[in-house]
Design a protein around this motif. Sequence first.
Motif, PDB file in Angstrom:
ATOM      1  N   ARG A   1       2.270 -24.077  20.017  1.00  0.00           N
ATOM      2  CA  ARG A   1       1.924 -25.014  18.942  1.00  0.00           C
ATOM      3  C   ARG A   1       0.429 -24.987  18.630  1.00  0.00           C
ATOM      4  NH1 ARG A   1       4.525 -30.085  17.546  1.00  0.00           N
ATOM      5  NH2 ARG A   1       3.051 -31.472  16.470  1.00  0.00           N
ATOM      6  N   ALA A   2      -0.412 -24.958  19.670  1.00  0.00           N
ATOM      7  CA  ALA A   2      -1.864 -24.999  19.466  1.00  0.00           C
ATOM      8  C   ALA A   2      -2.366 -23.745  18.756  1.00  0.00           C
ATOM      9  CB  ALA A   2      -2.579 -25.171  20.806  1.00  0.00           C
ATOM     10  N   ARG A   3      -1.807 -22.590  19.100  1.00  0.00           N
ATOM     11  CA  ARG A   3      -2.215 -21.350  18.424  1.00  0.00           C
ATOM     12  C   ARG A   3      -1.752 -21.348  16.973  1.00  0.00           C
ATOM     13  NH1 ARG A   3      -0.307 -16.272  21.518  1.00  0.00           N
ATOM     14  NH2 ARG A   3      -1.440 -15.256  19.811  1.00  0.00           N
ATOM     15  N   ILE A   4      -0.568 -21.889  16.716  1.00  0.00           N
ATOM     16  CA  ILE A   4      -0.070 -21.967  15.343  1.00  0.00           C
ATOM     17  C   ILE A   4      -0.988 -22.845  14.499  1.00  0.00           C
ATOM     18  CG2 ILE A   4       1.799 -22.915  13.924  1.00  0.00           C
ATOM     19  CD1 ILE A   4       3.767 -21.819  15.962  1.00  0.00           C
ATOM     20  N   VAL A   5      -1.519 -23.904  15.089  1.00  0.00           N
ATOM     21  CA  VAL A   5      -2.461 -24.766  14.366  1.00  0.00           C
ATOM     22  C   VAL A   5      -3.678 -23.965  13.911  1.00  0.00           C
ATOM     23  CG1 VAL A   5      -4.103 -26.669  14.658  1.00  0.00           C
ATOM     24  CG2 VAL A   5      -1.742 -26.938  15.435  1.00  0.00           C
ATOM     25  N   THR A   6      -4.243 -23.157  14.813  1.00  0.00           N
ATOM     26  CA  THR A   6      -5.425 -22.367  14.457  1.00  0.00           C
ATOM     27  C   THR A   6      -5.099 -21.307  13.412  1.00  0.00           C
ATOM     28  OG1 THR A   6      -6.231 -22.694  16.714  1.00  0.00           O
ATOM     29  CG2 THR A   6      -7.350 -21.029  15.388  1.00  0.00           C
ATOM     30  N   TRP A   7      -3.956 -20.617  13.587  1.00  0.00           N
ATOM     31  CA  TRP A   7      -3.553 -19.620  12.607  1.00  0.00           C
ATOM     32  C   TRP A   7      -3.336 -20.266  11.240  1.00  0.00           C
ATOM     33  CZ3 TRP A   7      -3.763 -14.535  12.489  1.00  0.00           C
ATOM     34  CH2 TRP A   7      -3.814 -13.812  13.694  1.00  0.00           C
ATOM     35  N   THR A   8      -2.713 -21.435  11.234  1.00  0.00           N
ATOM     36  CA  THR A   8      -2.448 -22.128   9.976  1.00  0.00           C
ATOM     37  C   THR A   8      -3.747 -22.481   9.258  1.00  0.00           C
ATOM     38  OG1 THR A   8      -0.386 -23.050  10.840  1.00  0.00           O
ATOM     39  CG2 THR A   8      -1.373 -24.176   8.959  1.00  0.00           C
ATOM     40  N   LEU A   9      -4.698 -23.025  10.009  1.00  0.00           N
ATOM     41  CA  LEU A   9      -5.963 -23.405   9.382  1.00  0.00           C
ATOM     42  C   LEU A   9      -6.725 -22.181   8.887  1.00  0.00           C
ATOM     43  CD1 LEU A   9      -7.429 -26.563  10.987  1.00  0.00           C
ATOM     44  CD2 LEU A   9      -8.289 -25.570   8.889  1.00  0.00           C
ATOM     45  N   MET A  10      -6.665 -21.098   9.659  1.00  0.00           N
ATOM     46  CA  MET A  10      -7.364 -19.893   9.216  1.00  0.00           C
ATOM     47  C   MET A  10      -6.723 -19.327   7.945  1.00  0.00           C
ATOM     48  SD  MET A  10      -7.835 -16.156  10.933  1.00  0.00           S
ATOM     49  CE  MET A  10      -6.235 -15.719  10.258  1.00  0.00           C
ATOM     50  N   PHE A  11      -5.378 -19.268   7.907  1.00  0.00           N
ATOM     51  CA  PHE A  11      -4.703 -18.781   6.704  1.00  0.00           C
ATOM     52  C   PHE A  11      -4.989 -19.687   5.509  1.00  0.00           C
ATOM     53  CE2 PHE A  11      -1.522 -16.305   9.357  1.00  0.00           C
ATOM     54  CZ  PHE A  11      -1.961 -15.073   8.906  1.00  0.00           C
ATOM     55  N   GLY A  12      -4.990 -20.991   5.744  1.00  0.00           N
ATOM     56  CA  GLY A  12      -5.323 -21.911   4.657  1.00  0.00           C
ATOM     57  C   GLY A  12      -6.737 -21.700   4.157  1.00  0.00           C
ATOM     58  N   ALA A  13      -7.649 -21.374   5.072  1.00  0.00           N
ATOM     59  CA  ALA A  13      -9.059 -21.193   4.696  1.00  0.00           C
ATOM     60  C   ALA A  13      -9.302 -19.913   3.913  1.00  0.00           C
ATOM     61  CB  ALA A  13      -9.933 -21.213   5.944  1.00  0.00           C
ATOM     62  N   ILE A  14      -8.443 -18.893   4.082  1.00  0.00           N
ATOM     63  CA  ILE A  14      -8.644 -17.652   3.336  1.00  0.00           C
ATOM     64  C   ILE A  14      -7.686 -17.542   2.142  1.00  0.00           C
ATOM     65  CG2 ILE A  14      -9.466 -16.444   5.376  1.00  0.00           C
ATOM     66  CD1 ILE A  14      -6.796 -15.032   5.572  1.00  0.00           C
ATOM     67  N   PHE A  15      -6.654 -18.403   2.096  1.00  0.00           N
ATOM     68  CA  PHE A  15      -5.657 -18.292   1.034  1.00  0.00           C
ATOM     69  C   PHE A  15      -6.245 -18.309  -0.380  1.00  0.00           C
ATOM     70  CE2 PHE A  15      -3.322 -20.806  -2.128  1.00  0.00           C
ATOM     71  CZ  PHE A  15      -2.300 -19.916  -2.420  1.00  0.00           C
ATOM     72  N   PRO A  16      -7.191 -19.187  -0.734  1.00  0.00           N
ATOM     73  CA  PRO A  16      -7.676 -19.208  -2.122  1.00  0.00           C
ATOM     74  C   PRO A  16      -8.182 -17.867  -2.631  1.00  0.00           C
ATOM     75  CG  PRO A  16      -8.358 -21.197  -1.005  1.00  0.00           C
ATOM     76  CD  PRO A  16      -7.757 -20.303   0.048  1.00  0.00           C
ATOM     77  N   ASP A  17      -8.700 -17.024  -1.740  1.00  0.00           N
ATOM     78  CA  ASP A  17      -9.198 -15.718  -2.185  1.00  0.00           C
ATOM     79  C   ASP A  17      -8.075 -14.721  -2.461  1.00  0.00           C
ATOM     80  OD1 ASP A  17     -11.837 -16.309  -2.370  1.00  0.00           O
ATOM     81  OD2 ASP A  17     -12.409 -15.478  -0.427  1.00  0.00           O
ATOM     82  N   SER A  18      -6.823 -15.155  -2.305  1.00  0.00           N
ATOM     83  CA  SER A  18      -5.708 -14.282  -2.673  1.00  0.00           C
ATOM     84  C   SER A  18      -5.704 -13.997  -4.164  1.00  0.00           C
ATOM     85  CB  SER A  18      -4.377 -14.916  -2.248  1.00  0.00           C
ATOM     86  OG  SER A  18      -4.173 -16.154  -2.916  1.00  0.00           O
ATOM     87  N   ASP A  19      -6.446 -14.788  -4.942  1.00  0.00           N
ATOM     88  CA  ASP A  19      -6.493 -14.536  -6.390  1.00  0.00           C
ATOM     89  C   ASP A  19      -7.174 -13.206  -6.723  1.00  0.00           C
ATOM     90  OD1 ASP A  19      -9.123 -15.140  -5.868  1.00  0.00           O
ATOM     91  OD2 ASP A  19      -9.231 -16.869  -7.188  1.00  0.00           O
ATOM     92  N   THR A  20      -7.918 -12.639  -5.770  1.00  0.00           N
ATOM     93  CA  THR A  20      -8.562 -11.345  -6.029  1.00  0.00           C
ATOM     94  C   THR A  20      -7.544 -10.212  -6.092  1.00  0.00           C
ATOM     95  OG1 THR A  20      -8.967 -11.045  -3.661  1.00  0.00           O
ATOM     96  CG2 THR A  20     -10.726 -12.044  -4.966  1.00  0.00           C
ATOM     97  N   LEU A  21      -6.332 -10.439  -5.566  1.00  0.00           N
ATOM     98  CA  LEU A  21      -5.306  -9.404  -5.631  1.00  0.00           C
ATOM     99  C   LEU A  21      -4.975  -9.070  -7.086  1.00  0.00           C
ATOM    100  CD1 LEU A  21      -2.883 -10.586  -2.801  1.00  0.00           C
ATOM    101  CD2 LEU A  21      -4.524  -8.690  -2.734  1.00  0.00           C
TER     102      LEU A  21
END
Length: 406
Positions: A31-51
């Motif tokens: 659970r704790a690792r999923i929290v970190t992965w989730t926050l990291m993915f959320g933090a980089i998600f907005p730049d998906s618009d460059t695709l």
Amino acid sequence: MDTITHGIAGALIGKALFRGDDLFSRRTMNRARIVTWTLMFGAIFPDSDTLRDILSKNDMLMITWHRSITHSLLCLPIFAVVLAFASQQFARWRKWETPSLPVLTGIYAAGILSHILLDLVTTFGTMVWSPVEWSRPAWDLLFIVDFSFTGILLIPQLLEWVNRDVPHAKRRALVMWVIFVPSPFLIAAIARIVGAPISDGAVLSACLIFSLLFLLPAYRGWGARIKPASWTRAGFAAACLYIGLTAYAHHMALERVKSFVSFEKLQPEVLGALPYPPSLLNWDGLVRTSRGVYEFQIDLSKKNSFAAQTESSVIDASAPAIEYKYLPDAPENFWIARAKQLPEVQKVFWFARFPVTRFHMESGQAVVEISDARFPRMRPDRPGGFTYRVRFDAAGNVSTKGWANR
């Protein structure tokens, strides 16, 4: 802000504020690792618009699409819910334990919000109110790539990794020291290219700080006694303090720009103080007038020569020399007027905060260039960042148009 720094920031926030665990571990996904992965993915998600920019042949998307919908505060809740639901379904397929959907949604929202805020503090502009309003607010506190800020986010996480395993702490510390000590010399070389040289004393001070941070806790043994969360929380606090200091430095730099306007008796249309990497003391003063842009470098460690000369009725020979560049617009002509009618050029003027228009003839063709003075030239013989060029052939038709540096 660059995408890598966003990801580092997301991981730090996950560990510091949401009790997250390391992204990479030999232990089973928990659970704790999923929290970190989730926050990291959320933090980089907005730049998906460059695709879309990468896959499309429309070279205007970088200014019209990037940092729009995916960076919108209004759309943030929608993206957070969708990402949380998709992540939960993936975790169930993998049989991983995850937080509840509302909690996962909140974590994604925190990650996306961190990205939006860290883009707002840069000079590029972020359409936070899209699709209701397509303006580009920019707080001008950090350069788009700020190595100092990235280091503040990254190093506490590495220190936690170095000191968590006592038998291997010294070896890990030495590896990190070998990697990080040369970095100030590389950053200084980059700073010289963009016209913001770093003193040798600052470079040596950075090397000393890296040496103390990585070697002292590990070799003295007290690094292992510090709780993992304490490292990351200290890093989060240091990052917030750094941004606070940039806000104060920006205020001081902007006051110098206003002093320059008063000293030169200008009628400004737009003015700004933009950060120069990687020091809090270096800023770029810009003033847009009806006929061109004034630019001068600001060093907050030195006296405000503009204010000193303005307030004194007697010229002070000991005052620092007042140096600035004037970037005039080319006089309006038929070709410039033709270029301004193009939809692409109109978008460039919408994006540019300090536009400068140039004109010249080249091999019998008329060439019109529009550049934004807030993006410095990396080399004197190359156009500045985001310079749009239009060529007209001898018959008066557009022969080529597009970004001069892409």
